[in-house]
Design a protein around this motif. Structure first.
Motif, short mmCIF file in Angstrom:
data_model
loop_
_atom_site.label_atom_id
_atom_site.label_comp_id
_atom_site.label_asym_id
_atom_site.label_seq_id
_atom_site.Cartn_x
_atom_site.Cartn_y
_atom_site.Cartn_z
N PHE A 1 0.81 -1.21 0.00
CA PHE A 1 0.00 0.00 0.00
C PHE A 1 0.84 1.27 0.00
CE2 PHE A 1 -2.60 -3.28 2.10
CZ PHE A 1 -3.57 -3.41 1.11
N VAL A 2 1.96 1.26 0.74
CA VAL A 2 2.80 2.47 0.80
C VAL A 2 3.63 2.64 -0.47
CG1 VAL A 2 2.87 2.46 3.32
CG2 VAL A 2 4.69 1.32 2.04
N THR A 3 3.68 1.59 -1.31
CA THR A 3 4.40 1.70 -2.60
C THR A 3 3.45 1.81 -3.78
OG1 THR A 3 4.57 -0.72 -2.68
CG2 THR A 3 6.45 0.49 -1.76
N GLN B 1 -2.35 5.04 -3.68
CA GLN B 1 -2.67 5.13 -2.26
C GLN B 1 -1.59 5.84 -1.43
OE1 GLN B 1 -4.58 1.45 -0.64
NE2 GLN B 1 -3.91 0.53 -2.56
N SER B 2 -0.47 6.13 -2.03
CA SER B 2 0.66 6.68 -1.28
C SER B 2 1.24 7.89 -2.01
CB SER B 2 1.74 5.61 -1.10
OG SER B 2 2.91 6.15 -0.54
N GLN B 3 1.64 8.88 -1.23
CA GLN B 3 2.31 10.05 -1.79
C GLN B 3 3.82 9.87 -1.89
OE1 GLN B 3 1.05 13.64 0.29
NE2 GLN B 3 -1.05 12.86 0.50
N VAL B 4 4.32 8.76 -1.35
CA VAL B 4 5.78 8.52 -1.35
C VAL B 4 6.10 7.12 -1.89
CG1 VAL B 4 6.29 10.14 0.51
CG2 VAL B 4 5.60 7.81 1.09
N PRO B 5 5.47 6.68 -2.98
CA PRO B 5 5.60 5.28 -3.40
C PRO B 5 6.99 4.86 -3.80
CG PRO B 5 4.56 6.58 -5.13
CD PRO B 5 4.65 7.46 -3.92
#
Length: 439
Positions: free
Chosen positions: A269-271, A275-279
């Motif tokens: 999700f974080v990549t 869904q992420s601003q810092v993927p």
């Protein structure tokens, strides 16, 4: 209308009237409000296309609420749910109570031998599978590569809590809304206590010693909770005592966390640019060690959000049909076709980690697999219970939640760490004595 047309129409109507109708079965599924489950609900229409005689009613709940509801329902044979989302804590306890139906008809294509051995073992009793893993996880360190580089630091191959403390200080920029570290603070046996129980193991402590005496006032627990409160007070986000997995996932995705130690499932999700601003700025490392020689390889936890059928269910065949679909290789292919391989539910099957399309798309795959394979929840001479971030005994659910409240009070400054640990020790000792573990 002429006579011939009228007869044809009457015959056609008669055939429709006498044709056997499909018997409709409605499954009520209780699940957690995590992203992978939300995605599964969005894909349910694919299942009902294949099985028009089965409809699905979803009950989606916050983690702590879900656990209360399904525990009450299965213990009282309430019959509210046909399928329950449970984990590696419930399966060994509930299967021995004969509260769960064995999953013996998942179909030839399901291939239980493809399940990762630690996950299959955790969801089986005496070799019989009682729940099917939708996704599984261990724990890892997720960190911002750009912020760590800016701080002049390099993430070690095996990070220690000393390094994490140093990095958290240097990565914090509260004026910019960036906090060096985000950790679970929301009380609950599967929320803050999952993290703190694992962190205490990273400092060499368990929940109970060989004689079932609680260890909350041991050196390992004192070091872990003292450091936890210190880090979160100095370098964590405000209101941390209300943040669980989902809240920290949101904070990290918004670029507000320098580091986050939590479930490996968060990595996809974080990549994900959706869904992420810092993927493209996320790195992955093992969970930290609290001791110099890292004897536990970072003290990994083991969890699998899984689908199970209450033994009292009157809809076992339809429920097993749905579970087989939702936890199959075909479901992984479906997610990959719609969301990309990186978003396939992780941690369940050996074949997924042998798939070059997945390993290429998921930079966290190797770290996830290694963490799961290193996690050993078995009991031993110094740990008389099965489990890592939890103790697989019926009393732990209530006890862990009560202790979680005390730890949240320490994090929010309502108690000192020593007061919180003393209260936890006293409460746990009373409960374990009352339950007959301590003679």
């Amino acid at each position: 209308m002429n006579y011939r047309a009228w007869v044809a129409g009457a015959i056609s109507f008669s055939a429709l009237a006498t044709a056997p109708a499909l018997a409709q079965t409605t499954l009520t599924i209780g699940t957690v409000n995590n992203n992978d489950m939300i995605r599964m609900q969005g894909l349910t229409s694919e299942f009902t296309k294949q099985h028009p005689d089965i409809s699905v009613n979803w009950v989606t709940l916050e983690e702590n609420v879900l656990r209360q509801r399904v525990t009450t329902d299965i213990a009282t044979k309430g019959g509210q749910f046909d399928i329950m989302t449970i984990g590696t804590y419930e399966v060994p306890i509930w299967s021995k109570q004969q509260w769960l139906a064995p999953l013996s008809n998942l179909g030839a294509e399901y291939n239980a031998d493809d399940l990762l051995p630690p996950i299959r073992a955790a969801l089986s009793t005496d070799g019989t599978l009682y729940a099917a893993s939708f996704y599984a996880e261990s724990v890892m360190t997720l960190y911002r590569k750009d912020l760590l580089e800016k701080a002049g630091l390099t993430m070690p191959e095996k990070p220690t809590w000393d390094f994490i403390s140093q990095a958290a200080e240097k990565m914090t920029d509260k004026n910019a809304g960036v906090y060096g570290i985000c950790l679970r603070g929301k009380p609950g046996w599967g929320e803050n206590m999952a993290f703190l129980g694992n962190m205490a193991r990273e400092f060499g402590a368990n929940y109970f010693d060989a004689n079932w005496k609680p260890q909350f006032e041991s050196e390992g627990w004192k070091k872990a909770v003292t450091l936890y409160v210190d880090l979160m007070t100095k370098y964590g986000p405000p209101g941390a005592a209300s943040n669980g997995f989902n809240e920290n996932l949101s904070l990290f995705g918004q670029g507000k966390c320098g580091m986050w130690m939590d479930a490996t499932v968060a990595a996809s999700f974080v990549t994900d640019p959706k869904q992420s601003q810092v993927p493209d700025k996320v790195g992955f490392a093992p969970a930290p060690c609290g001791t110099d020689n890292c004897p536990n390889e970072g003290a990994n936890w083991l969890w699998a959000w899984s689908l199970a059928i209450p033994a009292s269910s009157q809809k076992k065949e339809a429920a097993e049909t749905f579970i087989s679909w939702a936890t199959s290789k075909a479901y992984a292919d479906l997610v990959a076709s719609k969301e990309g391989w990186a978003n396939v539910p992780p941690g369940t099957r050996t074949s997924l980690y042998q798939n070059p399309e997945y390993t290429k798309a998921a930079p966290f795959a190797e770290q996830t697999l290694a963490a799961i394979n290193r996690a050993d929840p078995s009991m031993g001479p110094e740990k008389p219970y099965v489990g890592l971030q939890f103790a697989a005994i019926p009393e732990f659910q209530g006890l862990g939640t009560a202790v979680g409240q005390v730890m949240a009070a320490a994090l929010s400054g309502q108690q000192t760490v020593d007061q919180a640990l003393a209260a936890a020790q006293a409460q746990a000792t009373r409960e374990m004595t009352r339950a007959g573990y301590i003679k």
